[in-house]
Design a protein around this motif. Structure first.
Motif, PDB file in Angstrom:
ATOM      1  N   GLY A 190       0.811  -1.208   0.000  1.00 51.71           N
ATOM      2  CA  GLY A 190       0.000   0.000   0.000  1.00 51.71           C
ATOM      3  C   GLY A 190       0.846   1.261   0.000  1.00 51.71           C
ATOM      4  N   SER A 191       1.918   1.255   0.780  1.00 57.76           N
ATOM      5  CA  SER A 191       2.766   2.446   0.852  1.00 57.76           C
ATOM      6  C   SER A 191       3.491   2.699  -0.472  1.00 57.76           C
ATOM      7  CB  SER A 191       3.792   2.302   1.986  1.00 57.76           C
ATOM      8  OG  SER A 191       4.782   1.329   1.659  1.00 57.76           O
ATOM      9  N   ILE A 192       3.814   1.641  -1.186  1.00 54.97           N
ATOM     10  CA  ILE A 192       4.511   1.775  -2.464  1.00 54.97           C
ATOM     11  C   ILE A 192       3.583   2.391  -3.519  1.00 54.97           C
ATOM     12  CG2 ILE A 192       5.518   0.483  -4.403  1.00 54.97           C
ATOM     13  CD1 ILE A 192       7.433   0.654  -2.098  1.00 54.97           C
ATOM     14  N   ILE A 193       2.327   1.952  -3.516  1.00 59.24           N
ATOM     15  CA  ILE A 193       1.395   2.407  -4.554  1.00 59.24           C
ATOM     16  C   ILE A 193       0.548   3.598  -4.096  1.00 59.24           C
ATOM     17  CG2 ILE A 193       1.304   0.101  -5.567  1.00 59.24           C
ATOM     18  CD1 ILE A 193      -1.438  -0.284  -4.299  1.00 59.24           C
ATOM     19  N   GLY A 194       0.814   4.097  -2.893  1.00 62.15           N
ATOM     20  CA  GLY A 194       0.116   5.282  -2.417  1.00 62.15           C
ATOM     21  C   GLY A 194      -1.284   5.036  -1.910  1.00 62.15           C
ATOM     22  N   GLU A 195      -1.509   3.843  -1.360  1.00 60.46           N
ATOM     23  CA  GLU A 195      -2.811   3.497  -0.801  1.00 60.46           C
ATOM     24  C   GLU A 195      -2.686   3.247   0.703  1.00 60.46           C
ATOM     25  OE1 GLU A 195      -5.649   3.550  -2.245  1.00 60.46           O
ATOM     26  OE2 GLU A 195      -5.265   3.459  -4.399  1.00 60.46           O
TER      27      GLU A 195
END
Length: 203
Positions: A190-195
């Motif tokens: 989630g942190s990588i894809i901005g979620e």
């Protein structure tokens, strides 16, 4: 652990801005190609797994139970036929891939029943909503070169991404593939894809 990852990714597929593509791969082939060993073969890790799976089952609210006797059951189960059947589904009726996968793991991990024999595959297929006619067609497909090669290619692709076991999942983001291993890496995804991670049971 791949049981938890599968369930949670399915829960998030309509919440996060992701296009979830399930890709059947043969774990035995990945383990052999990378020299990996089942964690249950290591006594101290097996002891830890018994406790950890129980905690994770409660946290993720997934009905998985495992005992010390299950390690041998897991090692002795030949899942190749089931994986080829799932591959055949992916090739012909991909809309059934998620429910079929879920029924297979429910039978194996929750009900502790066989998934290797043809009659077991038929039972799972029926629970996933497939007709007996389609099921029979798929059973005939699993011995064909097309299905065998498709599963082999998908397994090799997973290895090329860097997979060494399961659960492995790849996020294609900003033109770059990101490999993750483990059910506790979904928050990192989630942190990588901005979620935002909303917990194991997002509303």
């Amino acid at each position: 652990y791949y049981t938890f990852t599968f369930q949670v990714l399915c829960r998030y597929q309509h919440i996060w801005n992701i296009d979830l593509c399930l890709r059947p791969a043969f774990l035995g082939g990945i383990m052999q190609a990378t020299g990996n060993k089942p964690p249950g073969l290591l006594p101290k890790r097996a002891e830890y797994l018994l406790k950890d799976v129980k905690r994770m089952a409660k946290y993720y609210q997934v009905p998985v139970e495992i005992s010390e006797n299950d390690f041998q059951r897991i090692l002795n189960t030949n899942s190749l036929g089931a994986m080829r059947f799932i591959t055949a589904i992916d090739m012909t009726h991909p809309q059934y891939l998620e429910p079929l996968s879920r029924e297979f793991w429910t039978r194996f991990w929750s009900q502790h029943q066989d998934i290797s024999e043809p009659e077991s595959i038929v039972a799972v297929s029926g629970l996933a909503g497939l007709s007996s006619e389609v099921t029979q067609e798929l059973l005939e497909m699993i011995s064909t070169p097309a299905v065998k090669n498709r599963l082999k290619e998908t397994t090799e692709k997973a290895i090329n991404y860097g997979a060494f076991g399961m659960p492995s999942f790849v996020a294609h983001f900003n033109g770059e593939p990101h490999l993750f291993f483990g059910s506790d890496r979904i928050e990192l995804l989630g942190s990588i894809i901005g979620e935002k991670w909303l917990g194991p049971l997002p509303s």
